[in-house]
Design a protein around this motif. Structure first.
Motif, PDB file in Angstrom:
ATOM      1  N   SER A 126       1.005  -1.221  -0.095  1.00  0.00           N
ATOM      2  CA  SER A 126       0.258   0.055   0.056  1.00  0.00           C
ATOM      3  C   SER A 126       0.847   1.197   0.134  1.00  0.00           C
ATOM      4  O   SER A 126       1.961   1.171   0.525  1.00  0.00           O
ATOM      5  CB  SER A 126      -0.755   0.088   1.111  1.00  0.00           C
ATOM      6  N   ALA A 127       0.233   2.283  -0.564  1.00  0.00           N
ATOM      7  CA  ALA A 127       1.222   3.530  -0.623  1.00  0.00           C
ATOM      8  C   ALA A 127       1.529   4.208   0.782  1.00  0.00           C
ATOM      9  O   ALA A 127       2.209   4.909   1.120  1.00  0.00           O
ATOM     10  CB  ALA A 127       0.426   4.739  -1.395  1.00  0.00           C
ATOM     11  N   PHE A 138       2.351  10.805   2.398  1.00  0.00           N
ATOM     12  CA  PHE A 138       3.170  11.633   3.166  1.00  0.00           C
ATOM     13  C   PHE A 138       3.202  12.919   3.812  1.00  0.00           C
ATOM     14  O   PHE A 138       3.486  13.066   4.791  1.00  0.00           O
ATOM     15  CB  PHE A 138       4.698  11.325   2.182  1.00  0.00           C
ATOM     16  N   ILE A 139       2.488  13.621   2.593  1.00  0.00           N
ATOM     17  CA  ILE A 139       2.270  15.069   3.242  1.00  0.00           C
ATOM     18  C   ILE A 139       1.054  14.967   4.148  1.00  0.00           C
ATOM     19  O   ILE A 139       1.281  15.845   4.954  1.00  0.00           O
ATOM     20  CB  ILE A 139       1.592  15.857   1.681  1.00  0.00           C
ATOM     21  N   LYS A 140       0.139  14.051   4.140  1.00  0.00           N
ATOM     22  CA  LYS A 140      -0.881  14.130   5.018  1.00  0.00           C
ATOM     23  C   LYS A 140      -0.298  13.568   6.340  1.00  0.00           C
ATOM     24  O   LYS A 140      -0.650  14.307   7.220  1.00  0.00           O
ATOM     25  CB  LYS A 140      -1.839  13.167   4.593  1.00  0.00           C
ATOM     26  N   ASN A 141       0.683  12.642   6.480  1.00  0.00           N
ATOM     27  CA  ASN A 141       1.118  12.188   7.735  1.00  0.00           C
ATOM     28  C   ASN A 141       2.081  13.276   8.227  1.00  0.00           C
ATOM     29  O   ASN A 141       2.038  13.655   9.463  1.00  0.00           O
ATOM     30  CB  ASN A 141       1.800  10.801   7.389  1.00  0.00           C
ATOM     31  N   ARG A 142       2.438  14.132   7.406  1.00  0.00           N
ATOM     32  CA  ARG A 142       3.491  15.225   7.875  1.00  0.00           C
ATOM     33  C   ARG A 142       2.739  16.341   8.520  1.00  0.00           C
ATOM     34  O   ARG A 142       3.219  16.991   9.338  1.00  0.00           O
ATOM     35  CB  ARG A 142       4.305  15.843   6.666  1.00  0.00           C
ATOM     36  N   THR A 143       1.593  16.622   7.835  1.00  0.00           N
ATOM     37  CA  THR A 143       0.699  17.777   8.397  1.00  0.00           C
ATOM     38  C   THR A 143      -0.174  17.327   9.665  1.00  0.00           C
ATOM     39  O   THR A 143      -0.977  18.245  10.164  1.00  0.00           O
ATOM     40  CB  THR A 143       0.008  18.392   7.169  1.00  0.00           C
ATOM     41  N   GLU A 146       0.415   8.883  -5.227  1.00  0.00           N
ATOM     42  CA  GLU A 146      -0.287   8.416  -3.835  1.00  0.00           C
ATOM     43  C   GLU A 146       0.574   8.292  -2.735  1.00  0.00           C
ATOM     44  O   GLU A 146       0.011   8.713  -1.640  1.00  0.00           O
ATOM     45  CB  GLU A 146      -0.814   6.995  -4.297  1.00  0.00           C
ATOM     46  N   ALA A 147       1.862   7.874  -2.935  1.00  0.00           N
ATOM     47  CA  ALA A 147       2.605   7.672  -1.785  1.00  0.00           C
ATOM     48  C   ALA A 147       3.051   8.986  -1.122  1.00  0.00           C
ATOM     49  O   ALA A 147       2.984   9.291  -0.038  1.00  0.00           O
ATOM     50  CB  ALA A 147       3.668   6.607  -1.819  1.00  0.00           C
ATOM     51  N   LEU A 175       5.972  20.041  -2.633  1.00  0.00           N
ATOM     52  CA  LEU A 175       5.562  18.551  -2.478  1.00  0.00           C
ATOM     53  C   LEU A 175       4.194  18.180  -3.101  1.00  0.00           C
ATOM     54  O   LEU A 175       4.049  17.137  -3.881  1.00  0.00           O
ATOM     55  CB  LEU A 175       5.754  17.942  -1.131  1.00  0.00           C
ATOM     56  N   GLU A 176       3.319  19.124  -2.703  1.00  0.00           N
ATOM     57  CA  GLU A 176       2.012  18.877  -3.591  1.00  0.00           C
ATOM     58  C   GLU A 176       2.043  19.035  -5.116  1.00  0.00           C
ATOM     59  O   GLU A 176       1.483  18.680  -5.813  1.00  0.00           O
ATOM     60  CB  GLU A 176       1.088  20.030  -2.855  1.00  0.00           C
TER      61      GLU A 176
END
Length: 240
Positions: A169-170, A234-239, A229-230, A199-200
Motif C-alpha cells: 500500500s502507498a 506522506f504529506i498528510k502524515n507530515r501535516t 499516492e505515496a 511537494l503538492e
C-alpha cells in the motif's frame, strides 16, 4: 634513375619498406647491369601516390588493388589523381580544425556543456525544481555548485527502491520510510522548494504529466500513480 638509398631519402620510405613493396608487386623497380634495384621518375610519382593513399586510411591490400586498376596510367593522369587525393585530405583537415576552433571558442567548455545536458536539459523533473534550474551556467561559481550538488542527488536510486515496494500500500511503513529518505534528499539539496506546497506540486506532476509518466515507465506501468499516492500520504502524515 635513382638507386635505392637515394630513392628512400626522396620518399621517406625505409629500405625495408621498399623491399616489401617490391615483393608484393606494389612498387617494382628496374634492375641495372649489376642487378641492383633502380627507380625512375615514374616510380617516384607512384611512391608518393602510395603514401597519399595510406594517409587516406586505405589498407595495403586496398592500395594494391587501386594501383593495379591503373597499371599504365600516364604521368599527368596520376598526378591529377594525387592532386584530388590531397584536396580531399585538405577538406577533411579543415573540417577537423573548424570543429576544434568551435570547441575552443565555447566559453562553457565541454565539461560544462555535458553537465548541463545530463543534469538539466534531460531531467524529467526540470520544470518543478525552481531554484537549481535558475543557476547561471555562464557563472563558474554556479557550475562548481552544481558539480558538488550532483554527488548527493540521485533520483533514480530512490525510484528504484520504491519500485520494488509497489505491491504494498502507498501508506505502508516501508514505502513511507523510503519516501521520507527521498524527501530528505530533496529538502537537503533544494531547501524551500520542497516544503508542503512544493511537494503538492510534485504529486500533480507525477500523476498528470505525460513527461513524468513516460519517464516512470521504466519502473512499472503504474509507478507514476503509485508514487503520487505515496507522496500524498506522506504529506498528510507530515501535516496531521
Amino acid at each position: 634513375m635513382f638507386k635505392m638509398t637515394e630513392f628512400s631519402q626522396l620518399t621517406n620510405l625505409t629500405i625495408r619498406t621498399l623491399h616489401y613493396y617490391d615483393e608484393v608487386g606494389l612498387l617494382v623497380p628496374s634492375r641495372d647491369s649489376s642487378g641492383h634495384r633502380v627507380y625512375t621518375y615514374r616510380d617516384l610519382v607512384l611512391a608518393h601516390e602510395i603514401i597519399l593513399l595510406k594517409e587516406t586510411g586505405l589498407s595495403l591490400e586496398e592500395i594494391i588493388d587501386q594501383i593495379k586498376q591503373n597499371p599504365n596510367e600516364p604521368l599527368k593522369e596520376s598526378l591529377l589523381r594525387q592532386e584530388q587525393l590531397l584536396l580531399t585530405q585538405v577538406k577533411r583537415i579543415k573540417g577537423r580544425l573548424a570543429r576544434i576552433d568551435q570547441i575552443l571558442s565555447d566559453e562553457k567548455g565541454l565539461e560544462e556543456r555535458a553537465i548541463k545536458n545530463i543534469f538539466i536539459d534531460n531531467n524529467p523533473l526540470k520544470a518543478e525544481l525552481s531554484n537549481i534550474w535558475t543557476l547561471d551556467f555562464e557563472n563558474v561559481q554556479d557550475l562548481s555548485y552544481l558539480k558538488e550538488f550532483n554527488g548527493s542527488l540521485n533520483f533514480d536510486v530512490h525510484f528504484r527502491k520504491l519500485s520494488k515496494l509497489q505491491q504494498l500500500s502507498a501508506c505502508d511503513n516501508h514505502v513511507q520510510r523510503e519516501l521520507a529518505n527521498f524527501v530528505t534528499m530533496l529538502t537537503e539539496n533544494y531547501g524551500a522548494s520542497f516544503q508542503k506546497e512544493g511537494l503538492e506540486k510534485f504529486v500533480l506532476f507525477y500523476r498528470d504529466s505525460p513527461q513524468a509518466q513516460e519517464y516512470f515507465k521504466q519502473y512499472g506501468k503504474d509507478f507514476s500513480l503509485f508514487l503520487s499516492e505515496a507522496l500524498t500520504a506522506f504529506i498528510k502524515n507530515r501535516t496531521d
